[in-house]
Motif scaffolding. Structure first.
Motif, PDB file in Angstrom:
ATOM      1  N   TRP A  66       0.834  -1.200   0.000  1.00 55.38           N
ATOM      2  CA  TRP A  66       0.000   0.000   0.000  1.00 55.38           C
ATOM      3  C   TRP A  66       0.875   1.259   0.000  1.00 55.38           C
ATOM      4  O   TRP A  66       0.650   2.182  -0.785  1.00 55.38           O
ATOM      5  CB  TRP A  66      -0.918  -0.046   1.218  1.00 55.38           C
ATOM      6  N   LEU A  67       1.877   1.288   0.864  1.00 56.44           N
ATOM      7  CA  LEU A  67       2.790   2.434   0.897  1.00 56.44           C
ATOM      8  C   LEU A  67       3.516   2.595  -0.433  1.00 56.44           C
ATOM      9  O   LEU A  67       3.699   3.716  -0.914  1.00 56.44           O
ATOM     10  CB  LEU A  67       3.792   2.287   2.047  1.00 56.44           C
ATOM     11  N   ASP A  68       3.905   1.479  -1.030  1.00 58.01           N
ATOM     12  CA  ASP A  68       4.574   1.538  -2.331  1.00 58.01           C
ATOM     13  C   ASP A  68       3.642   2.100  -3.409  1.00 58.01           C
ATOM     14  O   ASP A  68       4.075   2.866  -4.269  1.00 58.01           O
ATOM     15  CB  ASP A  68       5.079   0.157  -2.748  1.00 58.01           C
ATOM     16  N   ALA A  69       2.363   1.741  -3.361  1.00 53.71           N
ATOM     17  CA  ALA A  69       1.399   2.268  -4.342  1.00 53.71           C
ATOM     18  C   ALA A  69       1.271   3.787  -4.182  1.00 53.71           C
ATOM     19  O   ALA A  69       1.237   4.524  -5.178  1.00 53.71           O
ATOM     20  CB  ALA A  69       0.040   1.586  -4.173  1.00 53.71           C
ATOM     21  N   ILE A  70       1.215   4.249  -2.958  1.00 56.45           N
ATOM     22  CA  ILE A  70       1.142   5.698  -2.719  1.00 56.45           C
ATOM     23  C   ILE A  70       2.438   6.362  -3.175  1.00 56.45           C
ATOM     24  O   ILE A  70       2.410   7.399  -3.843  1.00 56.45           O
ATOM     25  CB  ILE A  70       0.856   5.983  -1.229  1.00 56.45           C
ATOM     26  N   GLY A  71       3.566   5.767  -2.819  1.00 60.62           N
ATOM     27  CA  GLY A  71       4.862   6.314  -3.228  1.00 60.62           C
ATOM     28  C   GLY A  71       4.997   6.415  -4.735  1.00 60.62           C
ATOM     29  O   GLY A  71       5.500   7.415  -5.255  1.00 60.62           O
ATOM     30  N   TYR A  95       7.540   4.036   7.773  1.00 61.98           N
ATOM     31  CA  TYR A  95       6.588   4.207   6.667  1.00 61.98           C
ATOM     32  C   TYR A  95       6.896   5.507   5.919  1.00 61.98           C
ATOM     33  O   TYR A  95       6.849   5.557   4.691  1.00 61.98           O
ATOM     34  CB  TYR A  95       5.145   4.277   7.158  1.00 61.98           C
ATOM     35  N   ARG A  96       7.215   6.563   6.677  1.00 57.90           N
ATOM     36  CA  ARG A  96       7.546   7.842   6.041  1.00 57.90           C
ATOM     37  C   ARG A  96       8.838   7.724   5.249  1.00 57.90           C
ATOM     38  O   ARG A  96       8.959   8.262   4.145  1.00 57.90           O
ATOM     39  CB  ARG A  96       7.614   8.937   7.108  1.00 57.90           C
ATOM     40  N   GLU A  97       9.802   6.982   5.798  1.00 57.86           N
ATOM     41  CA  GLU A  97      11.053   6.771   5.060  1.00 57.86           C
ATOM     42  C   GLU A  97      10.812   5.965   3.788  1.00 57.86           C
ATOM     43  O   GLU A  97      11.435   6.215   2.757  1.00 57.86           O
ATOM     44  CB  GLU A  97      12.084   6.096   5.964  1.00 57.86           C
ATOM     45  N   LEU A  99       8.096   6.051   1.978  1.00 57.29           N
ATOM     46  CA  LEU A  99       7.536   7.002   1.015  1.00 57.29           C
ATOM     47  C   LEU A  99       8.621   7.916   0.460  1.00 57.29           C
ATOM     48  O   LEU A  99       8.633   8.212  -0.740  1.00 57.29           O
ATOM     49  CB  LEU A  99       6.421   7.825   1.663  1.00 57.29           C
ATOM     50  N   ARG A 100       9.552   8.337   1.312  1.00 61.42           N
ATOM     51  CA  ARG A 100      10.652   9.188   0.836  1.00 61.42           C
ATOM     52  C   ARG A 100      11.566   8.449  -0.137  1.00 61.42           C
ATOM     53  O   ARG A 100      12.270   9.081  -0.920  1.00 61.42           O
ATOM     54  CB  ARG A 100      11.467   9.704   2.016  1.00 61.42           C
ATOM     55  N   GLY A 101      11.545   7.133  -0.099  1.00 63.92           N
ATOM     56  CA  GLY A 101      12.313   6.363  -1.071  1.00 63.92           C
ATOM     57  C   GLY A 101      11.819   6.586  -2.497  1.00 63.92           C
ATOM     58  O   GLY A 101      12.560   6.384  -3.457  1.00 63.92           O
ATOM     59  N   PHE A 102      10.581   7.016  -2.630  1.00 64.43           N
ATOM     60  CA  PHE A 102      10.005   7.311  -3.949  1.00 64.43           C
ATOM     61  C   PHE A 102      10.177   8.772  -4.327  1.00 64.43           C
ATOM     62  O   PHE A 102      10.185   9.111  -5.501  1.00 64.43           O
ATOM     63  CB  PHE A 102       8.513   6.960  -3.970  1.00 64.43           C
ATOM     64  N   CYS A 103      10.279   9.633  -3.327  1.00 66.43           N
ATOM     65  CA  CYS A 103      10.406  11.080  -3.558  1.00 66.43           C
ATOM     66  C   CYS A 103      11.017  11.699  -2.305  1.00 66.43           C
ATOM     67  O   CYS A 103      10.343  11.788  -1.274  1.00 66.43           O
ATOM     68  CB  CYS A 103       9.030  11.690  -3.854  1.00 66.43           C
ATOM     69  N   GLN A 104      12.259  12.109  -2.399  1.00 68.71           N
ATOM     70  CA  GLN A 104      12.954  12.662  -1.236  1.00 68.71           C
ATOM     71  C   GLN A 104      12.304  13.934  -0.705  1.00 68.71           C
ATOM     72  O   GLN A 104      12.310  14.192   0.479  1.00 68.71           O
ATOM     73  CB  GLN A 104      14.413  12.955  -1.578  1.00 68.71           C
ATOM     74  N   ASP A 105      11.778  14.746  -1.621  1.00 65.48           N
ATOM     75  CA  ASP A 105      11.245  16.053  -1.240  1.00 65.48           C
ATOM     76  C   ASP A 105       9.779  15.974  -0.834  1.00 65.48           C
ATOM     77  O   ASP A 105       8.905  16.507  -1.516  1.00 65.48           O
ATOM     78  CB  ASP A 105      11.408  17.048  -2.395  1.00 65.48           C
ATOM     79  N   ILE A 106       9.525  15.318   0.288  1.00 62.38           N
ATOM     80  CA  ILE A 106       8.171  15.248   0.829  1.00 62.38           C
ATOM     81  C   ILE A 106       8.141  16.024   2.134  1.00 62.38           C
ATOM     82  O   ILE A 106       9.033  15.870   2.971  1.00 62.38           O
ATOM     83  CB  ILE A 106       7.734  13.789   1.099  1.00 62.38           C
ATOM     84  N   VAL A 107       7.119  16.849   2.279  1.00 55.66           N
ATOM     85  CA  VAL A 107       6.820  17.465   3.567  1.00 55.66           C
ATOM     86  C   VAL A 107       5.648  16.675   4.143  1.00 55.66           C
ATOM     87  O   VAL A 107       4.663  16.405   3.452  1.00 55.66           O
ATOM     88  CB  VAL A 107       6.434  18.954   3.416  1.00 55.66           C
TER      89      VAL A 107
END
Length: 175
Positions: A66-71, A95-97, A99-107
Motif C-alpha cells: 500500500w505504501l509503495d502504491a502511494i509512493g 513508513y515515512r522513510e 515514502l521518501r524512497g520514492f520522492c525525497q522532497d516530501i513534507v
C-alpha cells in the motif's frame, strides 16, 4: 513544529490516525495549491480493506504494498512536473522513510488529535471501511514525526480552512 526550516515541496503527505481529517485537509490543500490529490485509502488492496473492515489492524508487512502504491503515485506526479498532496496515515517513521524512497522532497503534515475525538469522528463516518474499534491500534502504532523529519504538526481539531491557511502561510513565509 519546525516551521522555520519547512520549505514548499512538490509533495505533501497529510498524515495521522484515522479520523484526524487527512482526506478533508488534503483535498482542500490540493485545491489551493493546484496539486494532484492522492487518496491513500483508495489504494489499499481489497484484502487490506477486508481485514480492517472486520476489525483487524494491519501489520507492517501488509502496509508495504500500500505504501509503495502511494509512493509510486507521488513519484509519478512529481516526475510529470505536478505538485501532489497525498492522504496517508504514515504512522511510523519507517513508513515515512519508505515514502521518501520514492520522492525525497516530501513534507509531512501531521494532524495531531486525541483518541476520544478520533474515535468519535470515525464512529460517525458512514460508508468507510475503518471501524472506530481500530482507532486504539492506530495510536499504538503511531510514531509522531521527530524534529529531524521534514514535518509540520498541527492541531487536527481546528477548522480545515485554518489548517490550510497555516500551511500555506508557512510555505509562503519560507519560500
Amino acid at each position: 513544529m519546525q516551521s522555520d526550516r519547512i520549505r514548499p515541496a512538490p509533495a505533501l503527505v497529510v498524515m495521522g490516525v484515522a479520523g484526524c481529517g487527512k482526506s478533508a485537509v488534503g483535498e482542500a490543500l490540493a485545491a489551493e495549491l493546484g496539486a494532484v490529490f492522492v487518496e491513500g485509502d483508495r489504494l489499499h488492496p481489497p484484502e487490506n480493506v477486508a481485514r480492517m473492515a472486520s476489525g483487524e489492524p494491519l501489520t507492517d508487512a501488509l502496509r508495504e504494498g500500500w505504501l509503495d502504491a502511494i509512493g509510486r503515485r507521488i513519484a509519478g506526479s512529481v516526475g510529470d512536473g505536478q505538485a501532489v498532496v497525498a492522504a496517508c496515515s504514515a504512522l511510523k517513521r519507517s513508513y515515512r522513510e519508505r515514502l521518501r524512497g520514492f520522492c525525497q522532497d516530501i513534507v509531512f503534515l501531521y494532524l495531531e488529535i486525541d483518541p476520544a475525538t478520533a474515535k468519535q469522528r470515525v464512529g460517525s463516518r458512514r460508508g468507510h471501511f475503518m471501524p472506530a474499534s481500530l482507532v486504539d491500534s492506530q495510536f499504538a502504532t503511531l510514531e509522531a514525526p521527530a524534529a529531524d523529519e521534514n514535518a509540520l504538526t498541527l492541531d487536527a481539531t481546528r477548522p480545515i480552512a485554518d489548517i490550510v491557511a497555516d500551511v500555506l502561510g508557512l510555505f509562503e513565509a519560507n519560500s
